[in-house]
Design a protein around this motif. Structure first.
Motif, PDB file in Angstrom:
ATOM      1  N   ILE A  24      -8.848 -12.600   8.254  1.00  0.00           N
ATOM      2  CA  ILE A  24      -7.603 -11.919   7.712  1.00  0.00           C
ATOM      3  C   ILE A  24      -7.504 -12.187   6.198  1.00  0.00           C
ATOM      4  O   ILE A  24      -6.767 -11.414   5.358  1.00  0.00           O
ATOM      5  CB  ILE A  24      -6.547 -12.648   8.472  1.00  0.00           C
ATOM      6  N   ALA A  25      -7.811 -13.357   5.455  1.00  0.00           N
ATOM      7  CA  ALA A  25      -7.593 -13.873   4.143  1.00  0.00           C
ATOM      8  C   ALA A  25      -8.427 -12.703   3.289  1.00  0.00           C
ATOM      9  O   ALA A  25      -8.010 -12.078   2.365  1.00  0.00           O
ATOM     10  CB  ALA A  25      -8.060 -15.041   3.735  1.00  0.00           C
ATOM     11  N   ILE A  26      -9.591 -12.397   3.885  1.00  0.00           N
ATOM     12  CA  ILE A  26     -10.560 -11.508   3.113  1.00  0.00           C
ATOM     13  C   ILE A  26     -10.090 -10.194   2.926  1.00  0.00           C
ATOM     14  O   ILE A  26      -9.945  -9.356   2.080  1.00  0.00           O
ATOM     15  CB  ILE A  26     -12.221 -11.401   3.761  1.00  0.00           C
ATOM     16  N   VAL A  27      -9.580  -9.721   4.289  1.00  0.00           N
ATOM     17  CA  VAL A  27      -8.893  -8.139   4.366  1.00  0.00           C
ATOM     18  C   VAL A  27      -7.684  -8.108   3.640  1.00  0.00           C
ATOM     19  O   VAL A  27      -7.212  -7.397   2.988  1.00  0.00           O
ATOM     20  CB  VAL A  27      -8.744  -8.070   5.926  1.00  0.00           C
ATOM     21  N   LEU A  28      -6.742  -9.146   3.877  1.00  0.00           N
ATOM     22  CA  LEU A  28      -5.520  -9.128   3.112  1.00  0.00           C
ATOM     23  C   LEU A  28      -5.518  -9.343   1.699  1.00  0.00           C
ATOM     24  O   LEU A  28      -4.582  -8.655   1.100  1.00  0.00           O
ATOM     25  CB  LEU A  28      -4.729 -10.331   3.607  1.00  0.00           C
ATOM     26  N   LYS A  65      -2.005  -5.619  -2.608  1.00  0.00           N
ATOM     27  CA  LYS A  65      -1.319  -4.952  -3.823  1.00  0.00           C
ATOM     28  C   LYS A  65      -0.203  -3.811  -3.105  1.00  0.00           C
ATOM     29  O   LYS A  65       0.625  -3.221  -3.728  1.00  0.00           O
ATOM     30  CB  LYS A  65      -2.251  -4.409  -4.972  1.00  0.00           C
ATOM     31  N   ASN A  66      -0.780  -3.388  -1.774  1.00  0.00           N
ATOM     32  CA  ASN A  66       0.123  -2.462  -1.085  1.00  0.00           C
ATOM     33  C   ASN A  66       1.397  -2.670  -1.040  1.00  0.00           C
ATOM     34  O   ASN A  66       1.820  -3.736  -0.647  1.00  0.00           O
ATOM     35  CB  ASN A  66      -0.646  -2.204   0.239  1.00  0.00           C
ATOM     36  N   GLY A  73       6.354  -5.572   1.233  1.00  0.00           N
ATOM     37  CA  GLY A  73       7.471  -5.404   1.953  1.00  0.00           C
ATOM     38  C   GLY A  73       7.517  -6.256   3.427  1.00  0.00           C
ATOM     39  O   GLY A  73       8.433  -6.995   3.754  1.00  0.00           O
ATOM     40  N   THR A  74       6.205  -6.077   4.143  1.00  0.00           N
ATOM     41  CA  THR A  74       6.196  -6.806   5.351  1.00  0.00           C
ATOM     42  C   THR A  74       6.152  -8.225   5.291  1.00  0.00           C
ATOM     43  O   THR A  74       6.733  -9.099   5.993  1.00  0.00           O
ATOM     44  CB  THR A  74       4.998  -6.276   5.904  1.00  0.00           C
ATOM     45  N   LEU A  75       5.316  -8.789   4.162  1.00  0.00           N
ATOM     46  CA  LEU A  75       5.374 -10.229   3.917  1.00  0.00           C
ATOM     47  C   LEU A  75       6.630 -10.494   3.398  1.00  0.00           C
ATOM     48  O   LEU A  75       7.006 -11.809   3.695  1.00  0.00           O
ATOM     49  CB  LEU A  75       4.297 -10.513   2.873  1.00  0.00           C
TER      50      LEU A  75
END
Length: 192
Positions: A93-97, A102-103, A108-110
């Motif tokens: 998840i950390a790698i993908v996130l 920057k999206n 907004g979700t975070l």
């Protein structure tokens, strides 16, 4: 061979259980009974011991069960087994996130998640505080709210002590210092 069983079984438990340590207890129980590692009474003692020991209950249980079955090495492989799935998932998840951080939708979700987390923590704190300081009871069809004077004294003394410590130290006291102060205040109120 016991080390392989301990690792694989606790790896499966860590991989397929969602909802935290308490959600893992039924799978741990099933595994322990399947291999005959302990009986029901011993298992319940292990759950109780794992709850009062610092740390996550599932990790504590894996460590205790592994220790009983294979000593230090058994404790190590069982603990690694239960921790490894979450570690690997979080790493992925950390790698993908990191790539999509920057999206604007992710941002907004975070932001929303952070706000909700703060609100949930504040709500829990307010609920616990009101339940402790002003407990509600239901008797004869009526709700009764009473003040718990001992808890109110302790709360006021701890808050006052916190600010006194903050002024004396000229910085915010560490959580450990606040916990020690709380223990002292609680003991003083109850035993003096």
């Amino acid at each position: 061979m016991i080390y392989l069983y301990l690792f694989l079984e606790f790896f499966k438990i860590g991989l397929f259980t969602f909802g935290g340590g308490y959600a893992m207890i039924p799978l741990i129980k099933e595994t322990v009974y399947k291999y005959g590692w302990m009986d029901e009474s011993h298992f319940l003692d292990m759950v109780g011991l794992s709850e009062v020991t610092p740390g996550p209950i599932a990790i504590n249980m894996a460590t205790f069960i592994g220790s009983e079955q294979g000593g230090f090495l058994g404790a190590t492989v069982a603990t690694i087994g239960v921790i490894l799935p979450a570690f690997l998932i979080m790493l992925i998840i950390a790698i993908v996130l990191r790539k999509i951080m920057k999206n604007k939708f992710v941002q907004g979700t975070l932001g929303g998640i952070k706000s909700v987390a703060v609100a949930l923590i504040a709500s829990s704190a307010i609920t616990l505080l009101s339940d402790i300081l002003f407990p509600v009871s239901y008797q004869n069809g009526n709700f009764n709210i009473s003040a718990n004077l001992v808890s109110i004294k302790i709360f006021v003394l701890i808050i006052g002590g916190y600010f006194i410590l903050k002024m004396a130290l000229k910085k915010k006291p560490t959580p450990v210092l606040v916990i020690i102060m709380s223990v002292v205040v609680g003991l003083m109120v109850y035993y003096l």
